[in-house]
Design a protein around this motif. Structure first.
Motif, PDB file in Angstrom:
ATOM      1  N   GLU A  84       0.735  -1.418  -0.015  1.00 42.86           N
ATOM      2  CA  GLU A  84       0.099   0.142   0.150  1.00 42.86           C
ATOM      3  C   GLU A  84       0.787   1.250  -0.165  1.00 42.86           C
ATOM      4  OE1 GLU A  84      -2.597  -0.582   3.276  1.00 42.86           O
ATOM      5  OE2 GLU A  84      -4.095  -1.594   1.739  1.00 42.86           O
ATOM      6  N   ILE A  85       1.929   1.170   0.694  1.00 48.46           N
ATOM      7  CA  ILE A  85       2.872   2.442   0.629  1.00 48.46           C
ATOM      8  C   ILE A  85       3.583   2.627  -0.825  1.00 48.46           C
ATOM      9  CG2 ILE A  85       5.327   3.086   1.293  1.00 48.46           C
ATOM     10  CD1 ILE A  85       4.701   1.877   3.853  1.00 48.46           C
ATOM     11  N   ALA A  86       3.906   1.552  -1.461  1.00 50.01           N
ATOM     12  CA  ALA A  86       4.293   1.763  -2.908  1.00 50.01           C
ATOM     13  C   ALA A  86       3.071   2.198  -3.858  1.00 50.01           C
ATOM     14  CB  ALA A  86       4.675   0.090  -3.439  1.00 50.01           C
ATOM     15  N   GLN A  87       1.932   1.653  -3.696  1.00 51.74           N
ATOM     16  CA  GLN A  87       0.976   2.249  -4.531  1.00 51.74           C
ATOM     17  C   GLN A  87       0.501   3.720  -4.062  1.00 51.74           C
ATOM     18  OE1 GLN A  87      -0.794   0.700  -7.042  1.00 51.74           O
ATOM     19  NE2 GLN A  87       0.750  -0.831  -6.619  1.00 51.74           N
ATOM     20  N   ALA A  88       0.528   4.065  -2.921  1.00 49.98           N
ATOM     21  CA  ALA A  88       0.311   5.404  -2.514  1.00 49.98           C
ATOM     22  C   ALA A  88       1.395   6.320  -3.361  1.00 49.98           C
ATOM     23  CB  ALA A  88       0.351   5.601  -0.941  1.00 49.98           C
ATOM     24  N   LEU A  89       2.809   5.822  -3.054  1.00 45.32           N
ATOM     25  CA  LEU A  89       3.695   6.576  -3.740  1.00 45.32           C
ATOM     26  C   LEU A  89       3.472   6.763  -5.186  1.00 45.32           C
ATOM     27  CD1 LEU A  89       6.878   5.093  -2.037  1.00 45.32           C
ATOM     28  CD2 LEU A  89       6.266   7.366  -2.248  1.00 45.32           C
ATOM     29  N   LYS A  90       2.670   6.028  -5.772  1.00 49.02           N
ATOM     30  CA  LYS A  90       2.691   6.147  -7.351  1.00 49.02           C
ATOM     31  C   LYS A  90       1.406   7.192  -7.456  1.00 49.02           C
ATOM     32  CE  LYS A  90       3.518   1.411  -8.732  1.00 49.02           C
ATOM     33  NZ  LYS A  90       2.800   0.064  -9.187  1.00 49.02           N
ATOM     34  N   ARG A  91       0.774   7.460  -6.501  1.00 51.33           N
ATOM     35  CA  ARG A  91      -0.284   8.657  -6.458  1.00 51.33           C
ATOM     36  C   ARG A  91       0.338   9.922  -5.888  1.00 51.33           C
ATOM     37  NH1 ARG A  91      -3.142   4.092  -4.625  1.00 51.33           N
ATOM     38  NH2 ARG A  91      -3.155   5.052  -2.302  1.00 51.33           N
ATOM     39  N   ARG A  92       1.455   9.704  -5.494  1.00 47.19           N
ATOM     40  CA  ARG A  92       2.055  11.136  -4.801  1.00 47.19           C
ATOM     41  C   ARG A  92       1.990  12.272  -5.642  1.00 47.19           C
ATOM     42  NH1 ARG A  92       7.373  10.743  -1.220  1.00 47.19           N
ATOM     43  NH2 ARG A  92       5.856  10.627   0.436  1.00 47.19           N
ATOM     44  N   ARG A  93       1.325  13.545  -5.231  1.00 44.30           N
ATOM     45  CA  ARG A  93       1.327  14.675  -6.042  1.00 44.30           C
ATOM     46  C   ARG A  93       2.645  15.399  -5.845  1.00 44.30           C
ATOM     47  NH1 ARG A  93      -0.109  19.404  -4.295  1.00 44.30           N
ATOM     48  NH2 ARG A  93      -0.399  19.679  -2.115  1.00 44.30           N
ATOM     49  N   THR A  94       3.187  15.119  -4.675  1.00 45.37           N
ATOM     50  CA  THR A  94       4.593  15.837  -4.326  1.00 45.37           C
ATOM     51  C   THR A  94       5.862  15.214  -4.787  1.00 45.37           C
ATOM     52  OG1 THR A  94       4.422  14.774  -2.130  1.00 45.37           O
ATOM     53  CG2 THR A  94       3.244  16.853  -2.437  1.00 45.37           C
ATOM     54  N   GLN A  95       6.861  15.925  -4.726  1.00 41.17           N
ATOM     55  CA  GLN A  95       8.198  15.549  -4.960  1.00 41.17           C
ATOM     56  C   GLN A  95       9.195  15.710  -4.092  1.00 41.17           C
ATOM     57  OE1 GLN A  95       9.259  14.065  -8.138  1.00 41.17           O
ATOM     58  NE2 GLN A  95       6.870  14.478  -8.593  1.00 41.17           N
TER      59      GLN A  95
END
Length: 233
Positions: A14-25
């Protein structure tokens, strides 16, 4: 029977999937997973560590102290709960990173205790962005004053910020707070501070860590999703 191995795998996915959706850098897409072991016994802690967990979060000094002497594993210890000034000496001896500095008085007390053992204590400042009376943390209007004080403390090193979001029934309500906290964090990174090394934005727990990551957290504090419900007996 709690299946810690399966739970950990789910959390990491779930962390990996959330990272794919991250809008920040960030400079790195790494997210530090702190396994919160409050009210979970040393046997469960060892199992998680043997499965790859190397960052442990504790809320209470007395409970952490008992585990610290018996765990028999090398990990990084995080204090994520409120720190009372009468427990500061014990905290400084045990914890690698204290997340919950929320006043000038507490910062000064930790600084003195760290000096006594010749340690530079890594800290985060806890911000009460939602201004919840039930939570500790400094209000945003007083943050600059506390940052300036920490900069004056020879035995403190500011490494970033921490926030605990309200436990909203609709977790999406946390998103604007996480987004605002990320902007505050970015502003802090851009400041010309002498001793600080601003690298950690600690926000997100079991119920909201996915949204926290999407909005910029690079440290999450997860207990129940790994170990199951806590035993308060």
């Amino acid at each position: 029977m709690i299946d810690i191995k399966s739970n950990l795998q789910i959390v990491k996915e779930e962390i990996a999937q959330a990272l794919k959706r991250r809008r920040t850098q960030f400079d790195s897409d790494d997210v530090t997973l702190i396994a919160v072991t409050k009210n979970h016994d040393v046997t469960m802690m060892r199992e998680a560590i043997d499965l790859g967990i190397d960052e442990i979060g504790e809320n209470r000094i007395q409970e952490a102290s008992e585990k610290f002497t018996t765990l028999d594993r090398k990990v990084k210890w995080h204090l994520i709960g409120h720190l009372q000034t009468n427990k500061v000496k014990s905290a400084v001896k045990m914890f690698d990173l204290i997340h919950s500095i929320d006043s000038i008085h507490l910062a000064s007390t930790v600084d003195r205790a760290a000096k006594l053992i010749n340690k530079v204590q890594d800290i985060l400042i806890q911000v009460n962005l939602a201004k919840e009376e039930s939570k500790t943390g400094i209000e945003i209007e007083k943050l600059d004053e506390l940052i300036e004080k920490v900069e004056e403390c020879e035995n403190l090193k500011l490494c970033g910020l921490m926030m605990i979001a309200p436990n909203y029934e609709n977790v999406e309500q946390c998103r604007p707070l996480f987004r605002q906290m990320y902007e505050i964090f970015q502003q802090l990174k851009g400041r010309n501070l002498n001793k600080a090394e601003i690298k950690y934005l600690s926000m997100g727990m079991t119920h909201d860590y996915k949204i926290a990551i999407e909005e910029g957290a690079n440290v999450v504090r997860v207990g129940t999703a790994i170990f199951g419900q806590r035993n308060y007996d």
